[in-house]
Design a protein around this motif. Structure first.
Motif, PDB file in Angstrom:
ATOM      1  N   LYS A 117       0.813  -1.222   0.000  1.00 47.56           N
ATOM      2  CA  LYS A 117       0.000   0.000   0.000  1.00 47.56           C
ATOM      3  C   LYS A 117       0.846   1.272   0.000  1.00 47.56           C
ATOM      4  CE  LYS A 117      -0.652   0.556   5.013  1.00 47.56           C
ATOM      5  NZ  LYS A 117      -0.031   1.882   5.098  1.00 47.56           N
TER       6      LYS A 117
ATOM      7  N   THR B 292      -3.671   5.359  -5.791  1.00 52.81           N
ATOM      8  CA  THR B 292      -4.694   5.366  -4.745  1.00 52.81           C
ATOM      9  C   THR B 292      -4.970   6.774  -4.228  1.00 52.81           C
ATOM     10  OG1 THR B 292      -2.983   4.867  -3.101  1.00 52.81           O
ATOM     11  CG2 THR B 292      -4.232   3.013  -3.990  1.00 52.81           C
TER      12      THR B 292
ATOM     13  N   LEU C 162      -7.700   8.682  -5.966  1.00 54.14           N
ATOM     14  CA  LEU C 162      -9.084   8.277  -5.740  1.00 54.14           C
ATOM     15  C   LEU C 162      -9.646   8.995  -4.525  1.00 54.14           C
ATOM     16  CD1 LEU C 162      -8.713   4.412  -6.267  1.00 54.14           C
ATOM     17  CD2 LEU C 162      -9.474   6.110  -7.948  1.00 54.14           C
TER      18      LEU C 162
ATOM     19  N   GLU D  53     -12.282   9.448  -1.254  1.00 56.06           N
ATOM     20  CA  GLU D  53     -12.715   8.514  -0.216  1.00 56.06           C
ATOM     21  C   GLU D  53     -13.993   7.791  -0.631  1.00 56.06           C
ATOM     22  OE1 GLU D  53     -11.269   7.499   2.552  1.00 56.06           O
ATOM     23  OE2 GLU D  53      -9.535   8.716   2.000  1.00 56.06           O
TER      24      GLU D  53
ATOM     25  N   ARG E 116     -13.085   4.994  -3.083  1.00 56.00           N
ATOM     26  CA  ARG E 116     -12.465   3.867  -2.382  1.00 56.00           C
ATOM     27  C   ARG E 116     -13.521   3.047  -1.643  1.00 56.00           C
ATOM     28  NH1 ARG E 116      -7.270   6.771   0.548  1.00 56.00           N
ATOM     29  NH2 ARG E 116      -6.431   7.794  -1.307  1.00 56.00           N
TER      30      ARG E 116
END
Length: 229
Positions: A107, A116, A119, A121, A124
């Protein structure tokens, strides 16, 4: 009660939270059914399983691996595997732990982090929900292990039939009837966990565990005592 209490303290270091967890665990319908004037191997599994999870949470939270939690995992795991055939579900714990470690490792990789961070919240959260729906949908594939897995839910207290609505309704009433108040509380906690911005290693482990569990929810006779803790 003691096992669920100390397990809860590894999730959140708050004594009121641990007390409420222990209260809800020990008053769940399936717990009362399995432990009232009986000493079966299935209730031995139900009693010791929170201690096994406690040891896994302890092991997962330490930055350096300690001998004590490893020893406890081996002791409780061995005892569970000799108590009841339901212990085959421990495989899900091991797979979830491995998957969580992989996610935890990658991660923070620059390339993964780059994508990531782009993106929001909400996106996700939506991706995680879709992953859970996908895992749950595997049960309708009818391939190998999943062949006939829904037969027990074609007839229930509130619905009859093989349609998706009837199956899901019978599945829901079955789990509510066995786990009780922890079902709505657990769903709320689950959604809050998915929305949590900074997830620690145990958060990721719980998400992976529930995601893999979603793929065999139709095995209610085994999954109810497994999901209760």
């Amino acid at each position: 009660m003691l096992g669920s209490y100390i397990m809860a303290l590894k999730i959140k270091d708050h004594y009121l939270f641990a007390f409420l967890t222990s209260f809800a665990f020990s008053t769940a319908p399936i717990f009362i059914e399995l432990t009232s004037w009986s000493a079966s191997t299935r209730n031995l599994f139900l009693a010791l399983f929170p201690l096994f999870l406690w040891a896994v949470f302890w092991f997962n939270k330490k930055r350096t691996y300690l001998n004590k939690p490893i020893l406890l995992i081996i002791i409780f795991g061995s005892t569970l595997m000799t108590s009841h055939r339901i212990s085959f579900l421990i495989t899900i714990i091991l797979l979830s732990f491995t998957l969580a470690k992989i996610v935890w490792y990658i991660k923070d990789k620059p390339r993964i982090l780059y994508y990531t961070n782009k993106l929001s919240e909400n996106v996700r959260f939506l991706i995680l929900i879709l992953l859970f729906i996908l895992m749950f949908a595997f049960q309708f594939s009818g391939i190998g292990f999943y062949s006939g897995i829904w037969n027990d839910y074609q007839s229930g207290a509130l619905s009859q039939g093989s349609g998706l609505f009837s199956l899901f309704l019978n599945l829901s009433t079955n789990y509510i009837g066995q786990i009780g108040i922890l079902i709505p509380v657990g769903l709320i906690g689950f959604l809050i966990l998915l929305r949590k911005t900074k997830k620690d290693s145990n958060d990721i482990f719980i998400i992976c565990l529930l995601m893999l569990s979603a793929s065999i929810l139709a095995l209610g006779i085994y999954m109810a005592p497994f999901l209760l803790p």
